[in-house]
Design an enzyme around this catalytic site. Structure first.
Site, PDB file in Angstrom:
ATOM      1  N   HIS A  75       0.837  -1.197   0.000  1.00 35.70           N
ATOM      2  CA  HIS A  75       0.000   0.000   0.000  1.00 35.70           C
ATOM      3  C   HIS A  75       0.872   1.247   0.000  1.00 35.70           C
ATOM      4  CE1 HIS A  75       0.771  -0.479   4.312  1.00 35.70           C
ATOM      5  NE2 HIS A  75       0.234   0.695   4.569  1.00 35.70           N
TER       6      HIS A  75
ATOM      7  N   HIS B  29      -7.545  -0.733   5.573  1.00 40.05           N
ATOM      8  CA  HIS B  29      -6.504   0.198   6.046  1.00 40.05           C
ATOM      9  C   HIS B  29      -6.365   1.333   5.026  1.00 40.05           C
ATOM     10  CE1 HIS B  29      -2.835   1.524   8.023  1.00 40.05           C
ATOM     11  NE2 HIS B  29      -2.156   1.375   6.914  1.00 40.05           N
TER      12      HIS B  29
ATOM     13  N   HIS C 126       4.554  -4.409  10.681  1.00 44.21           N
ATOM     14  CA  HIS C 126       5.008  -3.746  11.911  1.00 44.21           C
ATOM     15  C   HIS C 126       5.198  -4.717  13.071  1.00 44.21           C
ATOM     16  CE1 HIS C 126       4.456   0.513  10.673  1.00 44.21           C
ATOM     17  NE2 HIS C 126       3.525   0.002   9.874  1.00 44.21           N
TER      18      HIS C 126
ATOM     19  N   ASP D  81      -0.213  -3.702   6.296  1.00 40.70           N
ATOM     20  CA  ASP D  81      -0.877  -3.177   7.489  1.00 40.70           C
ATOM     21  C   ASP D  81      -2.345  -3.613   7.553  1.00 40.70           C
ATOM     22  OD1 ASP D  81       1.485  -1.952   8.066  1.00 40.70           O
ATOM     23  OD2 ASP D  81       0.789   0.098   7.765  1.00 40.70           O
TER      24      ASP D  81
ATOM     25  N   ASP E  34       5.911   4.734   4.992  1.00 42.24           N
ATOM     26  CA  ASP E  34       6.727   3.785   5.755  1.00 42.24           C
ATOM     27  C   ASP E  34       6.800   2.412   5.075  1.00 42.24           C
ATOM     28  OD1 ASP E  34       3.922   3.626   6.594  1.00 42.24           O
ATOM     29  OD2 ASP E  34       4.576   2.200   8.132  1.00 42.24           O
ATOM     30  N   HIS E  35       6.084   2.252   3.943  1.00 41.98           N
ATOM     31  CA  HIS E  35       6.134   0.990   3.190  1.00 41.98           C
ATOM     32  C   HIS E  35       6.752   1.149   1.801  1.00 41.98           C
ATOM     33  CE1 HIS E  35       3.576  -1.268   6.092  1.00 41.98           C
ATOM     34  NE2 HIS E  35       3.347  -0.024   6.459  1.00 41.98           N
TER      35      HIS E  35
ATOM     36  N   HIS F 173       1.458   3.949   1.833  1.00 47.69           N
ATOM     37  CA  HIS F 173       2.004   4.730   2.943  1.00 47.69           C
ATOM     38  C   HIS F 173       3.534   4.793   2.886  1.00 47.69           C
ATOM     39  CE1 HIS F 173      -1.880   4.197   5.524  1.00 47.69           C
ATOM     40  NE2 HIS F 173      -1.944   5.225   4.708  1.00 47.69           N
TER      41      HIS F 173
HETATM   42 FE    FE Z   1       2.638   0.993   8.168  1.00 49.56          FE
HETATM   43 ZN    ZN Z   2      -0.006   1.746   6.514  1.00 47.10          ZN
END
Ligand code: FE
Ligand code: ZN
Length: 281
Positions: A81, A139, A194, A156, A85-86, A83
């Site tokens: 996805h 999400h 995570h 996530d 942080d990915h 985001h």
């Molecule tokens: Fe994340």
């Molecule tokens: Zn995420």
């Protein structure tokens, strides 16, 4: 055509001779969780020849370091996805390695060679891995998971003993997405985005305190973290036994949650988790 718009066929070469259903085996492939940012994992899957893929590189550094340390060649990047942080390490790694980038249909992810959606199959020639793509909105609206070789990369959506926040989806969508994942074989390795397991266990125990599988998972997670080790991957069988978001029909959760139907109970559970502060470890 730039390198982010390669035809799908280029990645489909040389597949006819490989076994149809290669199960995860440490002798054939190595699965590693690379810690990244504050509590992310970038999953690295390599074959015996040293060809590798990574999932959700939120930064390039840990991947670069692992490739150098183990003498691996990065051939593919799978994104779940949009985001940061990915995905934030993707463009750098793709430029350095020529890895093919697989990503969901979402303009918010710029660096993609191959767009994937529910029902697609990702076929990678080197390493010779195949993954089914599952659309798992909740999400985010375009979130996908990748399943193959007994391994599930679920970003996530499903966490160990938890699930992602509902940023762009409804409780009903998330519940359906989680239940699709939970229906995969029990020995499937759950590789999520995570390290939240210990805090998730603390929350789950408040509602499901008599669950002995959850008690054991909580103790194990605390011990692994104390040793500085990852609590992942878990298995889907463990998640079905411990994860409250997969147990909304159990007597304990039905009693603990408000709502007349399962979607309402799920929404109540997710709301409570949003407001939960884990006790300091
Ligand atoms: Fe994340
Ligand atoms: Zn995420």
């Amino acid at each position: 055509m730039n390198r982010f718009s390669r035809p799908l066929d280029e990645t489909n070469a040389g597949l006819t001779s490989r076994p149809k259903c290669l199960a995860y085996s440490p002798a054939l492939m190595r699965l590693t969780a690379l810690p990244a940012l504050s509590d992310n994992y970038i999953w690295l899957l390599a074959d015996a020849a040293g060809d590798a893929l990574v999932v959700d590189p939120g930064e390039a550094g840990p991947v670069r370091k692992a490739l150098a340390r183990d003498g691996l060649r990065l051939r593919a990047i799978l994104l779940t996805h949009h985001h940061p942080d990915h995905v934030a390490g993707t463009a750098e790694l793709a430029a350095e390695t020529d890895a093919v980038v697989y990503a969901p249909h979402d303009d918010r992810i710029a660096a993609a060679n191959v767009r994937v959606g529910d029902g697609d199959r990702v076929r990678i020639a080197q390493p010779a891995f195949e993954f089914d793509v599952l659309g798992v909105p909740g999400h985010t609206r375009s979130h996908v998971a990748y399943h193959g070789h007994g391994v599930l990369f679920c970003g996530d959506t499903l966490f160990s003993v938890g699930c992602g926040r509902l940023f762009e989806g409804t409780p009903q969508q998330m519940l359906e997405s989680l239940e699709r994942l939970a229906a995969l074989p029990g020995d499937t390795r759950v590789c999520c985005g995570h390290e939240y397991t210990a805090a998730n266990c603390a929350f789950a125990l408040e509602l499901d305190s008599a669950n002995t599988a959850l008690q054991a998972r909580s103790a194990q997670a605390a011990e692994l973290r104390r040793q500085g080790r990852s609590t992942l991957p878990s298995t889907l069988a463990e998640e079905r036994a411990c994860n409250p978001f997969l147990r909304i029909d159990s007597p304990a959760l039905t009693a603990a949650l408000e709502g007349n139907d399962r979607v309402a109970r799920f929404a109540d559970l997710r709301r409570r988790k949003d407001g939960f502060k884990a006790p300091a470890a």
